[in-house]
Design a protein around this motif. Structure first.
Motif, PDB file in Angstrom:
ATOM      1  N   GLU A 459       0.826  -1.212   0.000  1.00 39.53           N
ATOM      2  CA  GLU A 459       0.000   0.000   0.000  1.00 39.53           C
ATOM      3  C   GLU A 459       0.859   1.262   0.000  1.00 39.53           C
ATOM      4  O   GLU A 459       0.559   2.238  -0.692  1.00 39.53           O
ATOM      5  N   LEU A 460       1.966   1.245   0.766  1.00 46.22           N
ATOM      6  CA  LEU A 460       2.851   2.406   0.783  1.00 46.22           C
ATOM      7  C   LEU A 460       3.579   2.555  -0.546  1.00 46.22           C
ATOM      8  O   LEU A 460       3.780   3.674  -1.034  1.00 46.22           O
ATOM      9  N   LYS A 461       3.979   1.426  -1.150  1.00 48.47           N
ATOM     10  CA  LYS A 461       4.606   1.500  -2.468  1.00 48.47           C
ATOM     11  C   LYS A 461       3.662   2.130  -3.489  1.00 48.47           C
ATOM     12  O   LYS A 461       4.079   2.952  -4.313  1.00 48.47           O
ATOM     13  N   ALA A 462       2.410   1.784  -3.413  1.00 51.36           N
ATOM     14  CA  ALA A 462       1.437   2.371  -4.333  1.00 51.36           C
ATOM     15  C   ALA A 462       1.293   3.868  -4.081  1.00 51.36           C
ATOM     16  O   ALA A 462       1.170   4.660  -5.020  1.00 51.36           O
ATOM     17  N   PHE A 463       1.316   4.261  -2.821  1.00 52.84           N
ATOM     18  CA  PHE A 463       1.239   5.685  -2.493  1.00 52.84           C
ATOM     19  C   PHE A 463       2.447   6.439  -3.056  1.00 52.84           C
ATOM     20  O   PHE A 463       2.307   7.515  -3.642  1.00 52.84           O
ATOM     21  N   ILE A 464       3.643   5.886  -2.877  1.00 55.15           N
ATOM     22  CA  ILE A 464       4.851   6.541  -3.392  1.00 55.15           C
ATOM     23  C   ILE A 464       4.814   6.611  -4.909  1.00 55.15           C
ATOM     24  O   ILE A 464       5.183   7.613  -5.522  1.00 55.15           O
ATOM     25  N   ASN A 465       4.344   5.549  -5.536  1.00 62.18           N
ATOM     26  CA  ASN A 465       4.294   5.528  -7.002  1.00 62.18           C
ATOM     27  C   ASN A 465       3.279   6.498  -7.586  1.00 62.18           C
ATOM     28  O   ASN A 465       3.257   6.730  -8.793  1.00 62.18           O
ATOM     29  N   SER A 466       2.419   7.070  -6.741  1.00 61.78           N
ATOM     30  CA  SER A 466       1.428   8.008  -7.257  1.00 61.78           C
ATOM     31  C   SER A 466       2.082   9.272  -7.807  1.00 61.78           C
ATOM     32  O   SER A 466       1.499   9.975  -8.621  1.00 61.78           O
ATOM     33  N   ASN A 467       3.303   9.581  -7.364  1.00 60.77           N
ATOM     34  CA  ASN A 467       4.066  10.707  -7.913  1.00 60.77           C
ATOM     35  C   ASN A 467       5.513  10.256  -8.113  1.00 60.77           C
ATOM     36  O   ASN A 467       6.416  10.661  -7.374  1.00 60.77           O
ATOM     37  N   PRO A 468       5.766   9.403  -9.119  1.00 63.82           N
ATOM     38  CA  PRO A 468       7.086   8.769  -9.262  1.00 63.82           C
ATOM     39  C   PRO A 468       8.210   9.740  -9.585  1.00 63.82           C
ATOM     40  O   PRO A 468       9.368   9.419  -9.394  1.00 63.82           O
ATOM     41  N   SER A 469       7.911  10.938 -10.099  1.00 63.07           N
ATOM     42  CA  SER A 469       8.983  11.879 -10.413  1.00 63.07           C
ATOM     43  C   SER A 469       9.444  12.647  -9.186  1.00 63.07           C
ATOM     44  O   SER A 469      10.468  13.331  -9.216  1.00 63.07           O
ATOM     45  N   PHE A 470       8.693  12.561  -8.081  1.00 64.99           N
ATOM     46  CA  PHE A 470       9.053  13.269  -6.853  1.00 64.99           C
ATOM     47  C   PHE A 470       9.614  12.328  -5.785  1.00 64.99           C
ATOM     48  O   PHE A 470      10.327  12.751  -4.896  1.00 64.99           O
ATOM     49  N   ASN A 471       9.239  11.049  -5.852  1.00 61.58           N
ATOM     50  CA  ASN A 471       9.579  10.124  -4.785  1.00 61.58           C
ATOM     51  C   ASN A 471      10.263   8.891  -5.349  1.00 61.58           C
ATOM     52  O   ASN A 471       9.966   8.443  -6.458  1.00 61.58           O
ATOM     53  N   ALA A 472      11.184   8.356  -4.556  1.00 58.94           N
ATOM     54  CA  ALA A 472      11.839   7.098  -4.911  1.00 58.94           C
ATOM     55  C   ALA A 472      11.587   6.086  -3.815  1.00 58.94           C
ATOM     56  O   ALA A 472      11.725   6.396  -2.634  1.00 58.94           O
ATOM     57  N   ILE A 473      11.190   4.877  -4.209  1.00 62.50           N
ATOM     58  CA  ILE A 473      11.030   3.821  -3.224  1.00 62.50           C
ATOM     59  C   ILE A 473      12.419   3.361  -2.812  1.00 62.50           C
ATOM     60  O   ILE A 473      13.206   2.910  -3.651  1.00 62.50           O
ATOM     61  N   PRO A 474      12.778   3.504  -1.536  1.00 58.93           N
ATOM     62  CA  PRO A 474      14.133   3.113  -1.122  1.00 58.93           C
ATOM     63  C   PRO A 474      14.352   1.626  -1.300  1.00 58.93           C
ATOM     64  O   PRO A 474      13.465   0.811  -1.045  1.00 58.93           O
ATOM     65  N   SER A 475      15.541   1.281  -1.754  1.00 61.82           N
ATOM     66  CA  SER A 475      15.885  -0.126  -1.949  1.00 61.82           C
ATOM     67  C   SER A 475      17.044  -0.487  -1.029  1.00 61.82           C
ATOM     68  O   SER A 475      17.786   0.376  -0.557  1.00 61.82           O
ATOM     69  N   ASP A 476      17.200  -1.760  -0.771  1.00 61.93           N
ATOM     70  CA  ASP A 476      18.266  -2.220   0.113  1.00 61.93           C
ATOM     71  C   ASP A 476      19.625  -1.809  -0.446  1.00 61.93           C
ATOM     72  O   ASP A 476      19.844  -1.782  -1.672  1.00 61.93           O
ATOM     73  N   LEU A 477      20.543  -1.510   0.465  1.00 61.61           N
ATOM     74  CA  LEU A 477      21.867  -1.077   0.047  1.00 61.61           C
ATOM     75  C   LEU A 477      22.890  -1.618   1.030  1.00 61.61           C
ATOM     76  O   LEU A 477      22.830  -1.336   2.226  1.00 61.61           O
ATOM     77  N   LEU A 478      23.820  -2.394   0.535  1.00 65.13           N
ATOM     78  CA  LEU A 478      24.947  -2.875   1.315  1.00 65.13           C
ATOM     79  C   LEU A 478      26.209  -2.549   0.548  1.00 65.13           C
ATOM     80  O   LEU A 478      26.392  -2.992  -0.591  1.00 65.13           O
ATOM     81  N   ASP A 479      27.074  -1.738   1.149  1.00 66.64           N
ATOM     82  CA  ASP A 479      28.288  -1.343   0.441  1.00 66.64           C
ATOM     83  C   ASP A 479      29.396  -1.049   1.448  1.00 66.64           C
ATOM     84  O   ASP A 479      29.152  -0.478   2.511  1.00 66.64           O
TER      85      ASP A 479
END
Length: 850
Positions: A459-479
């Motif tokens: 549900e939150l991913k869908a909310f973020i995708n409602s304005n994809p040019s303003f928001n990025a869904i954070p992805s896992d990061l190991l570095d």
């Protein structure tokens, strides 16, 4: 009730005013004279009556004056860089003025402790533009600054604060990550405590605070905007132990210092601070049931130490150390009044160790060699469920938690990080004739580790995708990244003629993370039109490398793994600055400054071709239900990622005015400044002009301090700023979710999201539509203004010097907007909730010296 309590506090301090005035009034006298060297007047010399708070700085004509000195015998200390320190015994008689002249002798560059009581003028030889030297006393006494160095700087021209809740600095159209921060010749890249509320700099231990808001010289690098250079003071060399305690209703600060034992030349100073929100506020909140019992409120403590050995035949050695911890553990209680729940656990560490060797073979030569180690690391866990932002929160205040699952969005995250820096620097200063050469070199070993894991509900991913040019869904990061930074610089201040100076410089950096060299030329010019008027100009090129250590200030999570980082260029800015300074007389100064900054290769999040969905209403249907909308159609649209790219540029330009009144004698009652800044800041991405997120057009600061008498001072600070930009929505649109209709584990079928209403019917979920990039930051918040007042009373009892203060933040309780939260009403219109900053807050405290 709060107004009555504030009135009582003011009435109480008014009573103290009259009581202390009658009890502690003292008979006093004065000391005045002229300071010379070979018959020529010397300005900027510090004259301090030891074991007292009385002193002055000589003016350009050599004259000094210390007024209001209590009747007694004192030892007078006279010191200035480049001259031998002198001590003289003086006796002050009531109602008398003692006249004493002093002649100085030159000495080596390396000197002992220099205690600055007054304010030194910037020499016309000093070609630095946009430089502000601040006394540590200002950081301790400025109203509303909560005795924090960086919050004090927010009252200066060209410097902004993102909000009342942070000590970060926004300087001339640049973000906090573009400011270089130095403490005792060591770069610090996370100088905050309590998650940004206050800074690591202890005002009770600081001696010099220098802020260059633009056009900084070649010895500073790897930043685009400004430099904050802080020096902690050394302990005294005349007593074995003295100390100071400063305590308020939220924290305590202890300083101990003295000269080295066993007749070892030098001194030591240690200080420690601790907040006690967890000791005072936490029990009340737990009792109210707002949080669970297994909770600790935000707290921090630190220890800092500085030990000096020497000088020994031109050699001097300094050891610095910092040990700091921040911690919080919060779990929402069952009796909370909001539908949201949160569990947060976090520990952050900030530690530093450095060794500095200073060597001066003569008064013309000084070399500094510095070794340092710095670590910033921590672990955190976050798990939250919060009400869908598209809904009106007021309707869910009294709802039972068990009934809310259909309306909540969930996010969880765990992370651990470690930023380590090992560094060495060698810095040379050589005076040849009337010229000054500065050169240096250094290197850093950067060892960074990040591990971010996210758990985001569909549900939150869908909310973020409602304005994809303003928001990025954070992805896992190991570095894990280990890389070097190398640097060398050379600059020389040439004396070209009477009151004419030219300071060309050049800097070479190698950024291992980019595998690239960068050459940065700079040139500054100073012209003394007369003894009181100085014109300065600067042009310079500045570069900034990417790095995980900068991301916390930038508030963006970039993926800087080698496959992305090595494709980047360093961010670049070119500064143009013109400055005109005029001393109206020995007490009043006026300064005008104009600047232009041209940004290139700014790093932003990469946009890739993604998918959005389009649907349109069906005429005659009720838009509350899904049959009123056509089937969603997939469209191509930009989508933001965490990949960094050089895809932005920008500019910042403006004009600043400062009128300052300085105290040059103890008899002076009024000091402070008035400043005004007119500023413009824009960013350009793919032919779209976007205002910088902290673009503030007009800024006014009024800072006044009035010494009502020998025991009471009253401080006032008023700030005004036109509103920051924000993105105002253009409408609403149905939320689109992807369903796994063929059960292959990959959601691919778009569908309009629905939720059961109170009537039991599935109704469409709507999201706020913020438009495309062209609509970003399309409106401005209301103007910001705030008045802070501070009363400080000084006295002496039990043989100790005491001060008591009442600091009132936001005296007239202005509701300054920090953000708007928009939601969709039942009538399918847009409404908003307003979140404001600090209300009126009175704070008590005291300080005692022993």
């Amino acid at each position: 009730m709060k107004k009555d309590f504030s009135f009582f506090l003011l009435l109480f301090f008014s009573y103290l005013f009259f009581v202390f005035n009658s009890i502690f009034a003292q008979k006093s006298g004065s000391l005045e004279g002229v300071v010379t060297e070979n018959g020529q007047p010397v300005g900027g010399v510090n004259l301090v009556l030891e074991n007292s708070s009385y002193g002055a700085v000589s003016q350009s004509n050599g004259k000094y004056s210390i007024r209001g000195i209590p009747e007694a015998s004192y030892r007078l200390k006279i010191s200035s860089v480049g001259f031998e320190t002198q001590f003289h015994r003086v006796t002050i008689a009531a109602g008398k003025t003692l006249h004493m002249d002093f002649s100085l002798k030159q000495s080596a560059i390396v000197t002992g402790e220099i205690e600055v009581i007054g304010n030194k003028r910037q020499s016309q030889k000093d070609t630095r533009v946009s430089v502000i030297d601040l006394k540590a006393e200002s950081a301790r006494e400025l109203p509303g600054a909560v005795q924090d160095v960086m919050r004090t700087l927010q009252s200066l021209p060209g410097v902004l604060s993102p909000s009342d809740f942070t000590s970060q600095l926004i300087i001339r159209g640049s973000g906090p990550d573009q400011n270089l921060i130095i403490m005792d010749d060591v770069e610090i890249y996370n100088p905050y405590r309590l998650y940004g509320v206050i800074s690591m700099f202890n005002p009770e231990a600081v001696s010099d605070i220098s802020l260059i808001t633009g056009g900084f010289p070649s010895k500073y690098g790897d930043r685009l905007s400004a430099v904050l250079d802080v020096t902690n003071r050394e302990g005294p060399n005349n007593v074995f132990l003295r100390g100071n305690i400063n305590a308020s209703i939220v924290d305590a600060n202890l300083v101990l210092e003295g000269k080295n034992p066993f007749n070892i030349p030098g001194s030591w100073i240690i200080n420690s601070r601790r907040t006690y929100y967890d000791l005072i506020i936490e029990p009340f909140v737990k009792k109210a049931g707002l949080v669970d019992e297994n909770v600790t409120f935000p707290n921090f403590y630190d220890f800092q130490a500085k030990i000096a050995f020497g000088p020994f035949n031109g050699h001097k050695f300094l050891l610095n150390g910092i040990y700091s911890r921040d911690g919080v553990h919060i779990v929402s209680g069952k009796n909370r009044k909001t539908p949201d729940s949160v569990a947060v656990g976090n520990t952050t560490r900030n530690d530093l160790a450095s060794f500095e060797w200073q060597y001066s073979s003569s008064k013309e030569f000084l070399n500094k060699f510095i070794l340092s180690w710095y670590r910033n690391g921590g672990e955190s866990e976050f798990d939250a469920k919060f009400l869908d932002p598209s809904l009106n929160r007021d309707k869910f205040k009294d709802a039972l938690p068990d009934t809310l699952s259909n309306y909540l969005l969930g996010i969880g995250a765990t992370n651990d990080f470690s930023f380590r820096k090992y560094a060495f620097d060698d810095k040379l200063t050589y005076l040849w004739g009337k010229n000054q050469l500065e050169a240096g070199m250094g290197a850093d070993i950067m060892q960074n580790r990040l591990n971010f894991l996210f758990n985001i509900s569909p549900e939150l991913k869908a909310f973020i995708n409602s304005n994809p040019s303003f928001n990025a869904i954070p992805s896992d990061l190991l570095d894990v990244r280990n890389y070097w930074r190398y640097r060398t610089y050379l600059q020389n201040n040439f004396h070209l003629g009477e009151r004419i100076y030219l300071d060309p410089g050049i800097r070479l950096d190698y950024y291992d993370i980019l595998k690239k060299f960068y050459l940065a030329p700079r040139i500054a010019f100073s012209l003394g039109i007369d003894e009181l008027t100085t014109f300065r100009a600067l042009w310079g090129v500045y570069y900034q490398s990417p790095g995980y250590e900068k991301l916390r200030d930038a508030n963006i999570l970039f993926d800087l793994r080698a496959q992305y980082a090595e494709k980047l260029k360093a961010e670049q800015a070119t500064h143009y600055v013109l400055s005109l300074e005029r001393w109206i007389n020995e007490k009043w100064r006026m300064k005008l400054e104009g600047y232009y900054k041209d940004f290139k290769n700014l790093i932003v999040q990469k946009k890739v071709l993604g998918t959005s969905f389009f649907t349109e209403p069906v005429p005659g249907k009720d838009p509350h239900f899904s049959d009123a909308w056509t089937r969603p159609i997939a469209l191509s649209k930009d989508s933001i990622t965490q990949i960094p790219v050089n895809n932005s540029k920008g500019e910042a330009y403006g004009f600043e005015f400062l009128l300052e009144k300085k105290n040059t004698a103890r008899s002076d009652r009024l000091s402070g400044w008035i400043s005004y800044a007119l500023a413009f800041a824009n960013r350009y991405e793919q032919a779209v002009t976007i205002p910088f997120r902290f673009d503030q057009r007009h800024t006014v600061n009024v800072v006044l301090n009035f010494k009502a008498n020998d025991w009471l001072s009253i401080g006032l600070r008023w700030q005004f700023g036109s509103g920051f930009p924000y993105t105002k929505p253009i409408g609403i649109k149905p939320r689109i979710v992807l369903l796994d209709t063929n059960l292959d584990g990959k959601p691919e079928t778009p569908q309009i999201a629905t939720r059961l209403s109170s009537s039991g019917k599935p109704e469409v979920i709507y999201d706020i539509d913020y438009g495309t990039d062209e609509n970003h930051f399309n409106a401005y918040k209301p103007d910001y203004h705030r008045l802070d007042v501070r009363f400080t009373a000084y006295t002496n009892f039990w043989g100790l010097d005491w001060s008591f203060y009442l600091d009132v933040i936001n005296v007239y309780n202005r509701s300054n907007v920090i953000q708007y939260s928009y939601y969709v009403t039942e009538q399918l219109t847009i409404d908003k909730r307003t979140t404001t900053m600090l209300p009126i807050i009175p704070t008590f405290g005291f300080s005692v010296k022993f």
